[in-house]
Design an enzyme around this catalytic site. Structure first.
Site, PDB file in Angstrom:
ATOM      1  N   HIS A 142      65.887  -0.429   7.476  1.00 19.22           N
ATOM      2  CA  HIS A 142      66.032  -0.197   8.675  1.00 19.22           C
ATOM      3  C   HIS A 142      64.563  -0.346   9.693  1.00 19.22           C
ATOM      4  CE1 HIS A 142      70.434   1.254   9.020  1.00 19.22           C
ATOM      5  NE2 HIS A 142      69.903   2.641   8.186  1.00 19.22           N
ATOM      6  N   ASP A 177      75.240  -1.660   1.353  1.00 19.48           N
ATOM      7  CA  ASP A 177      75.058  -0.090   2.261  1.00 19.48           C
ATOM      8  C   ASP A 177      76.237   0.241   3.003  1.00 19.48           C
ATOM      9  OD1 ASP A 177      71.772   2.050   2.377  1.00 19.48           O
ATOM     10  OD2 ASP A 177      73.060   1.818   3.624  1.00 19.48           O
ATOM     11  N   HIS A 179      75.688   1.357   6.060  1.00 20.48           N
ATOM     12  CA  HIS A 179      75.351   0.890   7.760  1.00 20.48           C
ATOM     13  C   HIS A 179      74.344  -0.428   7.730  1.00 20.48           C
ATOM     14  CE1 HIS A 179      73.592   5.414   6.424  1.00 20.48           C
ATOM     15  NE2 HIS A 179      74.111   5.356   7.842  1.00 20.48           N
ATOM     16  N   ASP A 266      75.425   4.384  -0.239  1.00 24.99           N
ATOM     17  CA  ASP A 266      76.265   5.528   0.406  1.00 24.99           C
ATOM     18  C   ASP A 266      77.605   4.691   1.244  1.00 24.99           C
ATOM     19  OD1 ASP A 266      75.216   3.336   1.569  1.00 24.99           O
ATOM     20  OD2 ASP A 266      73.906   4.891   3.301  1.00 24.99           O
TER      21      ASP A 266
HETATM   22  C1  TV7 Z   1      68.887   2.680   4.154  1.00 29.27           C
HETATM   23  N1  TV7 Z   1      72.675  10.389   9.806  1.00 29.27           N
HETATM   24  C2  TV7 Z   1      69.657   5.071   5.982  1.00 29.27           C
HETATM   25  C3  TV7 Z   1      70.457   5.752   7.025  1.00 29.27           C
HETATM   26  C4  TV7 Z   1      69.563   6.329   8.124  1.00 29.27           C
HETATM   27  C5  TV7 Z   1      70.977   7.032   8.650  1.00 29.27           C
HETATM   28  C6  TV7 Z   1      71.054   9.868  10.256  1.00 29.27           C
HETATM   29  C7  TV7 Z   1      70.804  12.129   9.268  1.00 29.27           C
HETATM   30  C8  TV7 Z   1      70.582  13.072   9.488  1.00 29.27           C
HETATM   31  C9  TV7 Z   1      69.221  13.333   9.281  1.00 29.27           C
HETATM   32  C10 TV7 Z   1      68.228  15.207   9.012  1.00 29.27           C
HETATM   33  C11 TV7 Z   1      68.919  15.523   8.795  1.00 29.27           C
HETATM   34  C12 TV7 Z   1      71.183  13.736   8.750  1.00 29.27           C
HETATM   35  C13 TV7 Z   1      72.885  15.739   7.913  1.00 29.27           C
HETATM   36  C14 TV7 Z   1      72.477  11.560   9.200  1.00 29.27           C
HETATM   37  C15 TV7 Z   1      70.830   9.274  16.366  1.00 29.27           C
HETATM   38  C16 TV7 Z   1      70.781  10.787  15.310  1.00 29.27           C
HETATM   39  C17 TV7 Z   1      71.429  11.565  14.783  1.00 29.27           C
HETATM   40  C18 TV7 Z   1      68.159  14.320  13.449  1.00 29.27           C
HETATM   41  C19 TV7 Z   1      68.944  14.803  12.836  1.00 29.27           C
HETATM   42  N2  TV7 Z   1      70.827  15.073   8.428  1.00 29.27           N
HETATM   43  C20 TV7 Z   1      70.257   3.710   4.573  1.00 29.27           C
HETATM   44  C21 TV7 Z   1      69.849   8.336   9.873  1.00 29.27           C
HETATM   45  C22 TV7 Z   1      71.106   8.626  11.111  1.00 29.27           C
HETATM   46  C23 TV7 Z   1      67.251  14.486   8.870  1.00 29.27           C
HETATM   47  N3  TV7 Z   1      70.445   8.560  11.940  1.00 29.27           N
HETATM   48  O1  TV7 Z   1      71.100   2.895   5.523  1.00 29.27           O
HETATM   49  C24 TV7 Z   1      66.086  15.875   8.648  1.00 29.27           C
HETATM   50  O2  TV7 Z   1      72.578  14.444   8.283  1.00 29.27           O
HETATM   51  O3  TV7 Z   1      72.515   8.621  14.107  1.00 29.27           O
HETATM   52  C25 TV7 Z   1      71.009   9.403  13.171  1.00 29.27           C
HETATM   53  C26 TV7 Z   1      69.620   9.255  14.249  1.00 29.27           C
HETATM   54  C27 TV7 Z   1      69.138  11.294  15.879  1.00 29.27           C
HETATM   55  C28 TV7 Z   1      68.390  12.170  14.770  1.00 29.27           C
HETATM   56  N4  TV7 Z   1      69.026  13.335  13.732  1.00 29.27           N
HETATM   57  C29 TV7 Z   1      71.165  12.595  14.056  1.00 29.27           C
HETATM   58  O4  TV7 Z   1      70.926   4.601   4.233  1.00 29.27           O
HETATM   59  C30 TV7 Z   1      68.111   4.245   2.944  1.00 29.27           C
HETATM   60  N5  TV7 Z   1      70.705  10.701  10.395  1.00 29.27           N
HETATM   61  C31 TV7 Z   1      68.758  16.826   8.213  1.00 29.27           C
HETATM   62  C32 TV7 Z   1      67.150  17.232   8.756  1.00 29.27           C
HETATM   63 ZN    ZN Z   2      72.677   3.901   4.290  1.00 28.13          ZN
HETATM   64 CA    CA Z   3      75.028  -3.136   4.928  1.00 26.99          CA
END
Ligand code: TV7
Ligand code: ZN
Ligand code: CA
Length: 362
Positions: A142, A177, A179, A266
């Site tokens: 990403h 992946d 995502h 994942d």
């Molecule tokens: C490659 N999903 C990466 C995948 C990246 C996913 C997201 C979380 C998450 C973050 C945390 C947390 C979480 C239980 C899950 C819109 C938001 C929602 C932050 C809380 N628990 C790969 C990224 C994804 C951080 N982000 O492809 C700290 O889930 O959906 C989002 C963005 C805004 C920010 N918030 C989540 O697999 C390596 N994050 C707990 C603590």
């Molecule tokens: Zn992923």
């Molecule tokens: Ca993919």
């Protein structure tokens, strides 16, 4: 050394640095680099290290990271620490550092190691010193030129592909992946020298929200980005059928000089963030299929948030790349406690559920 086609077995280079396993993203953060340690111990317990060359990657230099990323972003990642971050709230926002991509102890060194592994892997392939190179710590698809995104800070895949492009006219990038591989797609959206293919969950605001089937590349890159948006619960049968039919067509028509395969775990059933229903065998079947093309192959990790299963999956896939089937019973090792109570390589029962899956847009 004999050329690859005259050797009976593939030569595999495997990159690992024990220091990445100690990295901590913070309380409750789903990304747990300790899964890399667990993977490595499983690989060792099955004696797979005896069948490949194991290397510690170099720590990529800031100038190497700046082959893709902006120098100011790299400089900021280098400088920022948990103790000083409160002084830089504007920059943190500018570079998208925060909850998903926190500033933690040894953040820059972590980036240098996982990116160094993918760069080294690409260079070793370029110099024909191996047929397949593995970096389970890499695959952080990403990260963008000037910002972090979705647990990714430096885009090691883009750096590895840029390295391969020094020796190859065309590189194929495949991403399983759960995502969308948006950072890699974006980096090569306007060129026909890299074909990107991502399979991912799409819809219901699933992160990162891109990867519609209609996103296909632009200008010189038109039709050189492929997106396969999928719904929740897709199983081995549907996924591997789709995967094989698309990838065989792509390899046949595009004729890449090398392949980069992002093996985010994942997409397995029971993942903490994912929603697919793949078994380890289904996931590994994709790796086996790609290996059969006998092209220089760079394999990375990626996501994977149920860490016992991530370690199982990447150990099985290391075996697949070595043409070695692993017995289901996990051999005694200092990490065996994580695989209780069954100590088996297959995902414990109860994770894989029966659902009707339907493919979006097909
Ligand atoms: C490659 N999903 C990466 C995948 C990246 C996913 C997201 C979380 C998450 C973050 C945390 C947390 C979480 C239980 C899950 C819109 C938001 C929602 C932050 C809380 N628990 C790969 C990224 C994804 C951080 N982000 O492809 C700290 O889930 O959906 C989002 C963005 C805004 C920010 N918030 C989540 O697999 C390596 N994050 C707990 C603590
Ligand atoms: Zn992923
Ligand atoms: Ca993919």
């Amino acid at each position: 050394a004999l050329p690859a086609k005259m050797r009976s077995k593939d030569k595999i280079a495997y990159y690992y640095d024990g220091d990445v396993g100690g990295v901590y993203f913070g309380p409750n953060h789903p990304m747990k680099p300790h899964r890399l340690c667990m993977t490595h111990h499983l690989v060792l317990s099955y004696d797979l290290h005896k069948k490949m060359e194991i290397y510690r990657p170099h720590k990529a230099y800031p100038v190497e990271l700046a082959q893709f990323h902006s120098a100011d972003y790299v400089e900021f990642l280098h400088r920022i620490t948990p103790d000083t971050q409160h002084l830089f709230s504007n920059e943190l926002a500018k570079y998208n550092l925060g909850e998903d991509c926190p500033v933690f102890e040894n953040l820059f060194e972590f980036c240098q190691i996982y990116a160094g592994g993918t760069i080294d892997a690409a260079r070793r392939l370029n110099n024909q010193l191996c047929d397949i190179a593995i970096n389970w710590a890499g695959g952080l698809h990403h990260a963008k030129k000037c910002e972090a995104s979705g647990f990714c800070y430096i885009n090691d895949l883009v750096l590895g592909i840029l390295e391969l492009l020094k020796h190859q006219a065309r590189v194929l990038y495949i991403d399983i992946d759960v995502h969308h591989g948006d950072g890699v797609e974006e980096a090569f959206y306007f060129t026909d020298r890299v074909m990107t293919v991502s399979f991912h969950k799409y819809g219901d605001m699933f992160f990162p929200g891109t990867g519609d089937v209609k996103e296909t590349g632009e200008r010189e890159g038109k039709y050189y980005a492929i997106n396969v948006p999928l719904k929740d619960g897709i199983d081995d049968t549907s996924f591997t059928r789709l995967f094989k039919s698309i990838i065989s067509k792509v390899v046949e028509t595009y004729v890449p000089g090398a392949i980069v395969l992002q093996c985010g775990a994942d997409s397995l059933a029971g993942d903490r963030l994912g929603c697919f229903n793949l078994s380890i065998d289904g996931h590994a079947e994709c790796v086996r299929f790609v290996k059969k093309f006998n092209l220089p192959l760079l394999v990375t990790g990626g996501g994977g948030y149920t860490k016992e299963n991530v370690a199982r999956c990447w150990a099985v896939e290391t075996g697949v790349l070595l043409d070695t089937e692993l017995p289901n019973e996990i051999p005694e090792n200092e990490y065996i406690k994580y695989f209780a109570p069954e100590y088996s390589l297959r995902i414990p029962n109860g994770h894989i559920v029966c659902t009707f899956s339907e493919i979006l847009c097909y």
